[in-house]
Design a protein around this motif. Structure first.
Motif, PDB file in Angstrom:
ATOM      1  N   GLU A 283       0.821  -1.216   0.000  1.00  0.00           N
ATOM      2  CA  GLU A 283       0.000   0.000   0.000  1.00  0.00           C
ATOM      3  C   GLU A 283       0.849   1.257   0.000  1.00  0.00           C
ATOM      4  OE1 GLU A 283      -3.349   0.320   2.499  1.00  0.00           O
ATOM      5  OE2 GLU A 283      -4.049  -1.727   2.156  1.00  0.00           O
ATOM      6  N   ARG A 284       2.116   1.139   0.439  1.00  0.00           N
ATOM      7  CA  ARG A 284       3.042   2.279   0.458  1.00  0.00           C
ATOM      8  C   ARG A 284       4.317   1.868  -0.269  1.00  0.00           C
ATOM      9  NH1 ARG A 284       4.795   3.212   6.147  1.00  0.00           N
ATOM     10  NH2 ARG A 284       4.473   0.962   6.431  1.00  0.00           N
ATOM     11  N   CYS A 285       4.873   2.776  -1.056  1.00  0.00           N
ATOM     12  CA  CYS A 285       6.109   2.478  -1.767  1.00  0.00           C
ATOM     13  C   CYS A 285       7.066   3.660  -1.625  1.00  0.00           C
ATOM     14  CB  CYS A 285       5.828   2.198  -3.245  1.00  0.00           C
ATOM     15  SG  CYS A 285       7.272   1.631  -4.172  1.00  0.00           S
ATOM     16  N   TYR A 286       8.263   3.390  -1.137  1.00  0.00           N
ATOM     17  CA  TYR A 286       9.283   4.424  -0.947  1.00  0.00           C
ATOM     18  C   TYR A 286      10.420   4.165  -1.941  1.00  0.00           C
ATOM     19  CZ  TYR A 286       6.605   5.235   3.267  1.00  0.00           C
ATOM     20  OH  TYR A 286       5.577   5.503   4.140  1.00  0.00           O
ATOM     21  N   VAL A 287      10.677   5.168  -2.786  1.00  0.00           N
ATOM     22  CA  VAL A 287      11.607   5.010  -3.900  1.00  0.00           C
ATOM     23  C   VAL A 287      12.720   6.055  -3.785  1.00  0.00           C
ATOM     24  CG1 VAL A 287      11.833   4.899  -6.403  1.00  0.00           C
ATOM     25  CG2 VAL A 287       9.657   4.271  -5.326  1.00  0.00           C
ATOM     26  N   VAL A 288      13.957   5.603  -3.859  1.00  0.00           N
ATOM     27  CA  VAL A 288      15.084   6.537  -3.817  1.00  0.00           C
ATOM     28  C   VAL A 288      14.983   7.493  -5.009  1.00  0.00           C
ATOM     29  CG1 VAL A 288      17.596   6.744  -3.952  1.00  0.00           C
ATOM     30  CG2 VAL A 288      16.553   4.952  -2.538  1.00  0.00           C
TER      31      VAL A 288
END
Length: 502
Positions: A283-288
């Motif tokens: 549900e959450r995506c953290y992308v550099v």
């Protein structure tokens, strides 16, 4: 996991299920009240002795006959799952065969994990034999969900049965037919076994309450955190052990060295499959930041053409629980009102009972779309400066069910820093399909484990047995007849063994 609903077509005496895409009726069953539930538990208690005394080998054979019945009749079963839950035929098939993998693993490995084990009694008790025996709890009450109506309860039922327990199962009122078919398959595969080894009770939340309060010896529940807490409180009255698999707000981390195309493909499936109605779905995506644009391009390419529906060409099905559409609408509107940007879809994607894929960029971390479980085909994506920032944000949640990491070189390193019960590296939710891996969450995501050795052990209690094999003259430590000479010998031996640091 969202709360098991009380909005299915229920009367005082009957419960009916319907296809969530079309509204077409599927079936109806009597509502089981407290007296009926108590009778089912009593039958299970009577059957428990026979099932326990069969031993590991015969229980394995019974469970494998059941698995074979599920596989031989898989098309009929999948058609029912699609009708009641709404998921595609392919998704229904994958759910059943994954459940069968777990069922077989539990059957095959129960003896190795739960069989009696001798342990070293220690020097002071060297004249004793020390044995640990794992005893089944007895009757296990299992309360299952509607989103994966076979795979999820099977993770408790198969392991509880393999451990020697009997089971009373209450399926969700939205997938009652699936629950009955699943249990009836066990009886059909094992006609010589007595009634009550696996039985089903039907009804709304009150039926579940009756099961919890019926005197079962253990409770396994999948559903909302709020309901899980109420079940745990009710179980505390009798100190009944529980395993609770509750909600999740699972995060994915995409590092700068990830295979971006593969990461986007995995995240797209994890977020959108089964209409996003997956407790371990992303549900959450953290992308550099350095790979954000590439990731968004790849993700958009994979998500844009996904189409919900009820036909053979649908990417995924309808929302099984109608009220979940309101939750999705609230989360999406709040995210956009607070500065988030819709990369794919938006409020216009929501046309009940279907919700098209929605991807939201840089939604504030304090918004409901990031903090609360959405349980729909939505995804928030946020740019981060470093992987370390991503780990901090991923862990800043009350939930801790599962997670995923995408990195060619640092995958295991990142995974070990995540506060979650399970992590998949460079793939989506692989742990769920590996029977040997235990499954469960931390924090608001639950307590206890199913699957794997931990799951089998969790459905038993250890019984420790110490048997004196022979007397040692003058060494009766556990007796009023012991002498000062005996204690003097013990003191000397203890000083020699432990009195000097190494």
């Amino acid at each position: 996991m969202t709360e098991t609903p009380t909005t299915a077509p229920v009367s005082a005496t009957m419960i009916a299920t319907a296809n969530p895409a079309t509204g077409e009726p599927v079936g109806s069953w009597p509502v089981d009240g407290a007296a009926t539930v108590a009778a089912a538990v009593e039958r299970a208690r009577v059957a428990a002795q026979t099932w326990r005394e069969l031993g590991f080998t015969e229980r394995k054979r019974a469970l494998q006959r059941w698995a074979a019945h599920l596989v031989v009749n898989v098309d009929e079963f999948c058609a029912l799952i699609s009708a009641e839950n709404g998921k595609t035929a392919d998704d229904a098939y994958l759910e059943v065969v994954t459940a069968v993998e777990h069922l077989n693993w539990a059957a095959v490995n129960a003896r190795k994990i739960l069989g009696p084990k001798k342990v070293w009694p220690g020097m002071m008790m060297a004249n004793h034999e020390a044995v640990i025996e794992q005893r089944p709890h007895g009757v296990v009450g299992v309360i299952g969900p509607w989103n994966y109506p076979v795979y999820t309860p099977n993770g408790s039922i198969a392991y509880a049965l393999a451990a020697g327990n009997t089971v009373v199962f209450k399926p969700s009122e939205l997938t009652t037919g699936v629950g009955h078919w699943y249990a009836d398959a066990f009886a059909a595969a094992n006609p010589a076994l007595p009634e009550g080894i696996l039985s089903v009770v039907s009804g709304p939340g009150e039926t579940g309450r009756a099961l919890v309060e019926s005197g079962v010896d253990m409770i396994a529940f999948t559903g909302s955190t709020a309901t899980g807490k109420r079940i745990m409180a009710a179980a505390a009255a009798r100190l009944t052990p529980v395993v609770l698999e509750c909600g999740g707000k699972d995060a994915a981390i995409v590092a700068e060295d990830a295979d971006i195309a593969a990461a986007a493909d995995a995240v797209a499936w994890s977020a959108m499959a089964n209409s996003g109605q997956t407790c371990v779905g992303t549900e959450r995506c953290y992308v550099v930041a350095s790979v954000l644009d590439e990731f968004l391009a790849e993700l958009t390419k994979r998500v844009t053409d996904l189409r919900p529906g009820s036909g053979p060409d649908a990417s995924y099905g309808p929302m099984t629980l109608p009220s979940q559409v309101d939750v999705i609408t609230k989360h999406v509107e709040d995210a956009l009102a607070n500065g988030g940007t819709a990369v794919v879809g938006g409020p216009e994607s929501i046309e009940a009972p279907f919700v098209g894929p929605i991807v939201l960029l840089d939604v504030p971390e304090d918004s409901v779309a990031v903090r609360e479980e959405t349980f729909g085909p939505t995804l928030t994506v946020r740019s981060v400066r470093t992987v370390e920032e991503a780990i901090e944000l991923a862990n800043a949640s009350e939930y801790g069910l599962a997670s995923s990491v995408f990195s060619r070189k640092r995958g295991m390193e990142i995974a070990r820093q995540l506060r979650a019960g399970a992590t998949s590296v460079n793939s989506p939710a692989a742990y769920a399909a590996i029977p040997a891996l235990p499954f469960g969450g931390v924090g608001e995501s639950g307590i206890g484990r199913i699957h794997g050795a931990a799951g089998l052990l969790g459905f038993t209690r250890p019984h420790s047995i110490a048997r004196q094999r022979f007397m040692i003259p003058g060494m009766a430590l556990l007796s009023f007849a012991r002498t000062e000479s005996t204690l003097s010998t013990v003191r000397k031996l203890t000083a020699l063994r432990f009195g000097r640091a190494k």
